[in-house]
Design an enzyme around this catalytic site. Structure first.
Site, PDB file in Angstrom:
ATOM      1  N   ASP A  48       0.824  -1.206   0.000  1.00  0.00           N
ATOM      2  CA  ASP A  48       0.000   0.000   0.000  1.00  0.00           C
ATOM      3  C   ASP A  48       0.862   1.262   0.000  1.00  0.00           C
ATOM      4  O   ASP A  48       2.028   1.248   0.388  1.00  0.00           O
ATOM      5  CB  ASP A  48      -0.894   0.040   1.245  1.00  0.00           C
ATOM      6  CG  ASP A  48      -1.972  -1.028   1.235  1.00  0.00           C
ATOM      7  OD1 ASP A  48      -2.029  -1.829   0.276  1.00  0.00           O
ATOM      8  OD2 ASP A  48      -2.764  -1.067   2.194  1.00  0.00           O
ATOM      9  N   ASP A  49       0.224   2.374  -0.430  1.00  0.00           N
ATOM     10  CA  ASP A  49       0.708   3.748  -0.233  1.00  0.00           C
ATOM     11  C   ASP A  49       1.764   4.204  -1.229  1.00  0.00           C
ATOM     12  O   ASP A  49       2.311   5.294  -1.080  1.00  0.00           O
ATOM     13  CB  ASP A  49       1.243   3.959   1.192  1.00  0.00           C
ATOM     14  CG  ASP A  49       0.189   3.771   2.257  1.00  0.00           C
ATOM     15  OD1 ASP A  49      -0.995   3.612   1.895  1.00  0.00           O
ATOM     16  OD2 ASP A  49       0.536   3.777   3.446  1.00  0.00           O
TER      17      ASP A  49
ATOM     18  N   HIS B  88      -6.152   2.843  -4.121  1.00  0.00           N
ATOM     19  CA  HIS B  88      -6.029   3.075  -2.671  1.00  0.00           C
ATOM     20  C   HIS B  88      -6.467   4.503  -2.326  1.00  0.00           C
ATOM     21  O   HIS B  88      -5.958   5.094  -1.374  1.00  0.00           O
ATOM     22  CB  HIS B  88      -4.593   2.826  -2.234  1.00  0.00           C
ATOM     23  CG  HIS B  88      -4.414   2.571  -0.763  1.00  0.00           C
ATOM     24  ND1 HIS B  88      -5.255   1.761  -0.033  1.00  0.00           N
ATOM     25  CD2 HIS B  88      -3.480   3.025   0.124  1.00  0.00           C
ATOM     26  CE1 HIS B  88      -4.843   1.715   1.221  1.00  0.00           C
ATOM     27  NE2 HIS B  88      -3.779   2.481   1.357  1.00  0.00           N
TER      28      HIS B  88
ATOM     29  N   HIS C 223      -5.681   9.260   0.369  1.00  0.00           N
ATOM     30  CA  HIS C 223      -5.568   8.407   1.552  1.00  0.00           C
ATOM     31  C   HIS C 223      -6.299   8.947   2.786  1.00  0.00           C
ATOM     32  O   HIS C 223      -5.748   8.974   3.883  1.00  0.00           O
ATOM     33  CB  HIS C 223      -4.089   8.178   1.900  1.00  0.00           C
ATOM     34  CG  HIS C 223      -3.829   6.929   2.701  1.00  0.00           C
ATOM     35  ND1 HIS C 223      -4.045   6.857   4.059  1.00  0.00           N
ATOM     36  CD2 HIS C 223      -3.342   5.717   2.326  1.00  0.00           C
ATOM     37  CE1 HIS C 223      -3.705   5.648   4.495  1.00  0.00           C
ATOM     38  NE2 HIS C 223      -3.281   4.938   3.456  1.00  0.00           N
TER      39      HIS C 223
ATOM     40  N   HIS D  15       3.687  -2.238   3.160  1.00  0.00           N
ATOM     41  CA  HIS D  15       3.683  -0.874   2.634  1.00  0.00           C
ATOM     42  C   HIS D  15       5.019  -0.568   1.951  1.00  0.00           C
ATOM     43  O   HIS D  15       6.070  -0.735   2.568  1.00  0.00           O
ATOM     44  CB  HIS D  15       3.440   0.138   3.760  1.00  0.00           C
ATOM     45  CG  HIS D  15       2.116  -0.044   4.437  1.00  0.00           C
ATOM     46  ND1 HIS D  15       1.861  -1.084   5.305  1.00  0.00           N
ATOM     47  CD2 HIS D  15       0.958   0.677   4.341  1.00  0.00           C
ATOM     48  CE1 HIS D  15       0.616  -1.004   5.732  1.00  0.00           C
ATOM     49  NE2 HIS D  15       0.042   0.040   5.160  1.00  0.00           N
TER      50      HIS D  15
END
Length: 251
Positions: free
Chosen positions: A50-51, A101, A105, A207
């Site tokens: 993620d991210d 995603h 965020h 991540h």
């Protein structure tokens, strides 16, 4: 007045609040609609990140994955995709799957329906612009869902993907702290692969970026994967994408 009658409304509110929090945050909760929490086979391990995209880490991560012929699923943040379109294209070109995603965020539990839809659409548009293909999967930031999220994601064509293990690599602890927190993947594999009737496998959430800024330090995640990837492979696990994990059972 009966004391129970006074206490009952407060108890109902507390229960409802707890039930809502469970539905919003617990990865395998289906209160707010269906989510994908496991792979189709105990032999399949779905690695998700993620991210990103993160120029400081994502290329090194992809090189590491290549060494073990591992394909993964990257849930990208729209604003970072706009900053690094070439890196988003490289992720796709190297055989990984890209997911949505959100654009910036946020915690979607606190976003209304309109803001939620905008977050998903803007991220999908950024990914489509960079790679030529819109994403087919979605992961909510912080794993937080709302009563309207799954319906919006379904309208857009984005099944919600959660996880079975979230080891906390975003905390920035050293690899020596993170490595033992990944042990459940190996323990589950040893147990489940010994029983062919075990129906499902793990989804691991890690991540490669930091949602608050670009070039976040995730070297501890790389180091932990350097340790575990060969060990997981030697146990007989297959590293699959979300497409393979959901639609194609392992042999």
């Amino acid at each position: 007045m009966n004391a129970w009658l006074i206490a009952a409304p407060a108890a109902v509110v507390t229960l409802a609040t707890g039930f809502t929090a469970y539905g919003a945050a617990y990865p395998r909760a289906q209160l707010f609609g269906p989510t994908i929490c496991r792979t189709n086979s105990p032999r399949q391990l779905l690695l998700t990140f993620d991210d990103g995209p993160n120029p400081a880490i994502t290329p090194k991560l992809m090189d590491l994955l290549d060494r073990y012929d591992a394909r993964a699923t990257f849930f990208l943040v729209g604003r970072f995709v706009r900053e690094c379109p070439d890196l988003a294209r490289e992720i796709a070109a190297r055989g990984h799957v890209i997911g949505n995603h959100t654009d910036t965020h946020p915690n979607l539990f606190y976003c209304g329906a309109s803001a939620t839809r905008d977050q998903l659409l803007r991220c999908s548009a950024a990914i489509a612009s960079a790679t030529g293909a819109a994403p087919n999967w979605f992961r909510p930031p912080f794993g937080m869902r709302s009563p309207w999220l799954v319906d919006i994601a379904r309208e857009i064509g984005l099944p919600v993907v959660m996880w079975t293990l979230l080891p906390g690599d975003w905390r920035g602890k050293p690899a020596e702290w993170l490595i033992p927190r990944l042990q459940p993947i190996a323990s589950n594999a040893q147990r489940n692969l010994a029983h062919p009737s075990a129906p499902t496998g793990d989804i691991l959430c890690l991540h490669d970026g930091d949602y608050s800024h670009q070039n976040g330090d995730r070297t501890h995640t790389l180091a932990a994967l350097e340790y575990w990837l060969p060990r997981w492979r030697d146990l007989g696990l297959e590293f699959v994408t979300i497409e393979q994990a959901v639609r194609t059972p392992a042999s």
